[in-house]
Design a protein around this motif. Structure first.
Motif, PDB file in Angstrom:
ATOM      1  N   GLU A  74       0.810  -1.213   0.000  1.00  0.00           N
ATOM      2  CA  GLU A  74       0.000   0.000   0.000  1.00  0.00           C
ATOM      3  C   GLU A  74       0.843   1.264   0.000  1.00  0.00           C
ATOM      4  O   GLU A  74       0.428   2.286  -0.514  1.00  0.00           O
ATOM      5  N   ARG A  82      -5.058   4.330  -3.487  1.00  0.00           N
ATOM      6  CA  ARG A  82      -5.377   4.153  -2.069  1.00  0.00           C
ATOM      7  C   ARG A  82      -6.852   4.447  -1.801  1.00  0.00           C
ATOM      8  O   ARG A  82      -7.511   3.741  -1.046  1.00  0.00           O
ATOM      9  N   ALA A  83      -7.374   5.503  -2.443  1.00  0.00           N
ATOM     10  CA  ALA A  83      -8.790   5.861  -2.255  1.00  0.00           C
ATOM     11  C   ALA A  83      -9.691   4.742  -2.784  1.00  0.00           C
ATOM     12  O   ALA A  83     -10.680   4.378  -2.147  1.00  0.00           O
ATOM     13  N   LEU A  85      -8.948   1.545  -3.086  1.00  0.00           N
ATOM     14  CA  LEU A  85      -8.824   0.414  -2.172  1.00  0.00           C
ATOM     15  C   LEU A  85      -9.615   0.658  -0.887  1.00  0.00           C
ATOM     16  O   LEU A  85     -10.315  -0.233  -0.394  1.00  0.00           O
ATOM     17  N   ASP A  86      -9.535   1.863  -0.359  1.00  0.00           N
ATOM     18  CA  ASP A  86     -10.276   2.194   0.850  1.00  0.00           C
ATOM     19  C   ASP A  86     -11.781   2.092   0.616  1.00  0.00           C
ATOM     20  O   ASP A  86     -12.514   1.547   1.449  1.00  0.00           O
ATOM     21  N   ASN A  87     -12.248   2.596  -0.530  1.00  0.00           N
ATOM     22  CA  ASN A  87     -13.674   2.491  -0.868  1.00  0.00           C
ATOM     23  C   ASN A  87     -14.099   1.030  -0.958  1.00  0.00           C
ATOM     24  O   ASN A  87     -15.161   0.649  -0.471  1.00  0.00           O
ATOM     25  N   ARG A  89     -12.723  -1.578   0.527  1.00  0.00           N
ATOM     26  CA  ARG A  89     -12.703  -2.189   1.854  1.00  0.00           C
ATOM     27  C   ARG A  89     -13.894  -1.777   2.708  1.00  0.00           C
ATOM     28  O   ARG A  89     -14.291  -2.507   3.600  1.00  0.00           O
ATOM     29  N   HIS A  90     -14.457  -0.612   2.435  1.00  0.00           N
ATOM     30  CA  HIS A  90     -15.586  -0.134   3.226  1.00  0.00           C
ATOM     31  C   HIS A  90     -16.941  -0.397   2.559  1.00  0.00           C
ATOM     32  O   HIS A  90     -17.964   0.087   3.030  1.00  0.00           O
TER      33      HIS A  90
END
Length: 121
Positions: A74, A82-83, A85-87, A89-90
Motif C-alpha cells: 500500500e 489508495r482511495a 482500495l479504501d472504498n 474495503r468499506h
C-alpha cells in the motif's frame, strides 16, 4: 501437522480479510469448496497454482506460508489507488463482489476496432 494447520488458519485469515466466503475464494483459486475446506482445516496444503491464483486477489502468500507479512504494498500506491482500495474495503460484501466482477470484465482484452464515436482510424 501443526505447520499445516497454521497454513490453513492463515489462509482462512486472508480469505476473511478479503471479505470472501469459501465458495468465492475456492472459485478464484481454481478449486472446489471442498478443497478450500481441506486447505483451511490443515488436512492438505495448497499447491503453487492455487497460491498464484489467490495472490491475484491480494492474498499475502508469504504470510500464508511463513506467518511473516510481506512488505506493505500500500505504501507504493498512488493517492487515487489508495482511495479506490479504501472504498472497496468499506463496501458491503455484495458490492465488493460486483466490483471484482467488473474489474475482471474490464481486464479482458477487447478488439482494437473503434465504433467511430471516439475519432479512431
Amino acid at each position: 501437522m501443526s505447520e499445516m494447520l497454521d497454513v490453513g488458519n492463515r489462509l482462512r485469515d486472508e480469505r476473511k480479510r478479503l471479505g470472501l466466503n469459501q465458495e468465492e475464494f475456492a472459485l478464484a483459486g481454481g478449486v472446489t469448496r471442498r478443497a478450500q475446506t481441506t486447505y483451511e482445516s490443515g488436512r492438505r496444503v495448497p499447491d503453487a497454482r492455487y497460491l498464484s491464483a489467490v495472490a491475484r486477489l491480494g492474498v499475502d502468500v508469504q504470510y500464508v506460508l511463513t506467518g511473516a507479512r510481506a512488505v506493505a504494498v500500500e505504501s507504493n500506491l498512488s493517492p487515487d489507488e489508495r482511495a479506490l482500495l479504501d472504498n472497496y474495503r468499506h463496501s458491503h460484501r455484495e458490492d465488493q463482489a460486483a466490483l471484482r466482477r467488473m474489474g475482471l470484465a474490464m481486464s479482458k482484452p477487447t478488439p482494437s476496432k473503434r465504433n467511430g464515436t471516439t475519432g479512431g482510424e
